[in-house]
Scaffold this motif. Structure first.
Motif, PDB file in Angstrom:
ATOM      1  N   THR A   1       4.493  -4.903   6.343  1.00  0.00           N
ATOM      2  CA  THR A   1       5.480  -4.762   7.412  1.00  0.00           C
ATOM      3  C   THR A   1       6.368  -5.992   7.513  1.00  0.00           C
ATOM      4  N   ASP A   2       7.531  -5.802   8.130  1.00  0.00           N
ATOM      5  CA  ASP A   2       8.451  -6.908   8.367  1.00  0.00           C
ATOM      6  C   ASP A   2       7.983  -7.738   9.558  1.00  0.00           C
TER       7      ASP A   2
ATOM      8  N   ASN B   1       8.554 -14.664   6.877  1.00  0.00           N
ATOM      9  CA  ASN B   1       8.676 -13.185   7.010  1.00  0.00           C
ATOM     10  C   ASN B   1       7.556 -12.520   6.254  1.00  0.00           C
TER      11      ASN B   1
END
Length: 490
Positions: free
Chosen positions: A143-144, A490
């Protein structure tokens, strides 16, 4: 429709719904595993009592299980990215199933202890073992950064909900079997462990259904050239890429210096150079033979090592406080001081677990606005203060209200904390770091129950709650001071 859309965005349900199938499988594993842990927790001590095992040995069992879990979890999480995350999760499910089968028929104390350590049976109902670290690292991998708080919140909520449902299901099932079907106490308890094994089978199925996308991509590495061909590639070549120590550079320097000698047909010096380089290659092979395990350790940057050290120290304080004020000791305190019966205790802790589960979603919404650090401190610090004063009221209702009030914010730091931990290190470091942190947390937590046991024997349990609250409050302030404004990956 605007209000509904806004509400779904705030609680993060859309993030979960539109997540990949792998994310759904990971959340499903978390739910059923905590359901199994919750089932076992409520009857574990009573199971040992039915076997005729003393309370001292039961306490030793719980401590030994936590300490043994440290070793198992530490090893499995460190090698998970090398061996494969899916393989480790599937292997853990198999061991979990085997431990359930063992508890369903065995009576020997030491056999049960080994089965609990290897199979990771939680003595407190909380998450232990390597599963959580691997799953959380994989969630971050899939996921981001902006979606992680929502997913971790739902991941935490599903775990709390599973534990709550497992606890109440186990209690009612055991009572039903004994009263309506006249089963013996021991036989009814063994049914719970059979269910534990069945749940492990479902967990195994979910593990092998995960896609290759859950694995960490291999880091490209340069092929080390053959020393014998060094001169053929020219004097600018390096026979061992990445080797910066003087021993490695020595033959290389000589090889470069020998270009003129080679041109002058100085064969003796050339042979000496190649012999020294071959000796170095043999030494490297021997080193690799005995230190092969180093390749499985997470490679941390200097900055990551500093961050991990700080986190380990702070998380240890929080876990030590949690170990002092476990659900078992809280139950013992309310039963002893206020004469609360088992049924009322079960209802009380079922309510607190549900509130904790629901509060995780609220934490996700707050984290989007304030960031993970401020959210962790703003939600967790009030619960630390409430825990510190929990032992002071002499009225049962006031004490229960305080316990319920604590549950409203006690777990709200979990999702932001995991989102922060998964984002403060690189993806290559993530699984190993999260595994190390979880292991240290378990180790610190294992020291807490023994201390509270001493306070209980001295009729000083309120002092234990005070110390637990102070430890957790120190952790909150330490996190705020150390990491506010830290840059995330990230």
């Amino acid at each position: 429709m605007g209000i509904i859309t806004r509400f779904t965005e705030e609680i993060g349900i859309l993030t979960l719904i539109y997540a990949s199938f792998d994310v759904h499988l990971l959340c499903f594993q978390r739910f059923i595993r905590m359901f199994a842990y919750g089932q076992v927790t409520i009857i574990l001590a009573l199971f040992f009592e039915a076997l005729g095992i003393t309370e001292d040995k039961t306490g030793l069992f719980m401590t030994s299980t936590l300490l043994g879990d440290v070793v198992v979890s530490f090893f499995l999480t460190l090698v998970a990215d090398k061996i494969g995350r899916r393989k480790i999760l599937a292997a853990g499910a198999i061991l979990m199933c085997m431990s359930g089968v063992t508890f369903s028929y065995a009576t020997n104390y030491w056999v049960l202890l080994i089965a609990a350590i290897v199979g990771v049976i939680s003595p407190s109902g909380n998450e232990i073992g390597p599963f959580r670290a691997i799953e959380e690292s994989t969630l971050a991998h899939l996921t981001d950064l902006k979606d992680r708080p929502d997913l971790y919140a739902w991941y935490s909520l599903l775990g709390s909900l599973g534990a709550a449902l497992g606890t109440i299901t186990s209690g009612w099932l055991v009572e039903k079997l004994q009263e309506d079907y006249s089963w013996s106490v021991l036989k009814s308890y063994r049914v719970i462990f059979v269910l534990y094994s069945i749940i492990a089978v479902f967990k195994f199925a979910a593990s092998i259904m995960l896609s290759p996308l859950t694995e960490l991509e291999p880091i490209p590495t340069e092929t080390k050239p053959d020393p014998a061909s060094a001169t053929e590639r020219g004097s600018s070549s390096r026979p061992y890429s990445g080797q910066e120590d003087s021993y490695a550079m020595r033959p290389l320097a000589k090889a470069n210096e020998s270009t003129d000698s080679l041109a002058a047909n100085n064969e003796d010096e050339t042979e000496e150079i190649y012999e020294e380089m071959n000796q170095f290659a043999d030494a490297q092979k021997k080193r690799s033979k005995w230190l092969f395990w180093v390749d499985y350790l997470p490679h941390l940057t200097p900055n990551s090592r500093k961050v991990v050290l700080q986190l380990v120290l702070l998380f240890s304080l929080d876990s030590f406080g949690s170990g002092i004020a476990t659900q078992s000791w809280l139950s013992y305190y309310f039963a002893g001081r206020f004469t609360v019966k088992e049924g009322a205790l079960g209802t009380l802790f079922f309510v607190t677990n549900l509130i904790s589960a629901a509060s995780s979603i609220v934490a996700s919404s707050i984290s989007k606005r304030l960031g993970p650090i401020v959210t962790m401190v703003a939600t967790h610090l009030p619960s630390s203060v409430v825990l510190a004063v929990l032992g002071f009221p002499s009225n049962k209702n006031v004490a229960m209200i305080l316990l319920i009030a604590r549950s409203c914010t006690a777990s709200m730091d979990v999702a932001p904390r995991q989102a922060f931990l998964s984002s403060i290190v690189t993806k290559e470091e993530r699984t190993g770091v999260m595994g190390v942190v979880n292991v240290v947390r378990t180790l610190a937590q294992s020291a807490g129950p023994g201390l509270m046991g001493k306070f209980a024997s001295l009729k000083m349990m309120p002092v234990g709650f005070l110390i637990a609250g102070l430890c957790k409050g120190t952790y909150d302030l330490g996190i705020l001071i150390s990491f506010l404004g830290t840059q995330l990956h990230n």
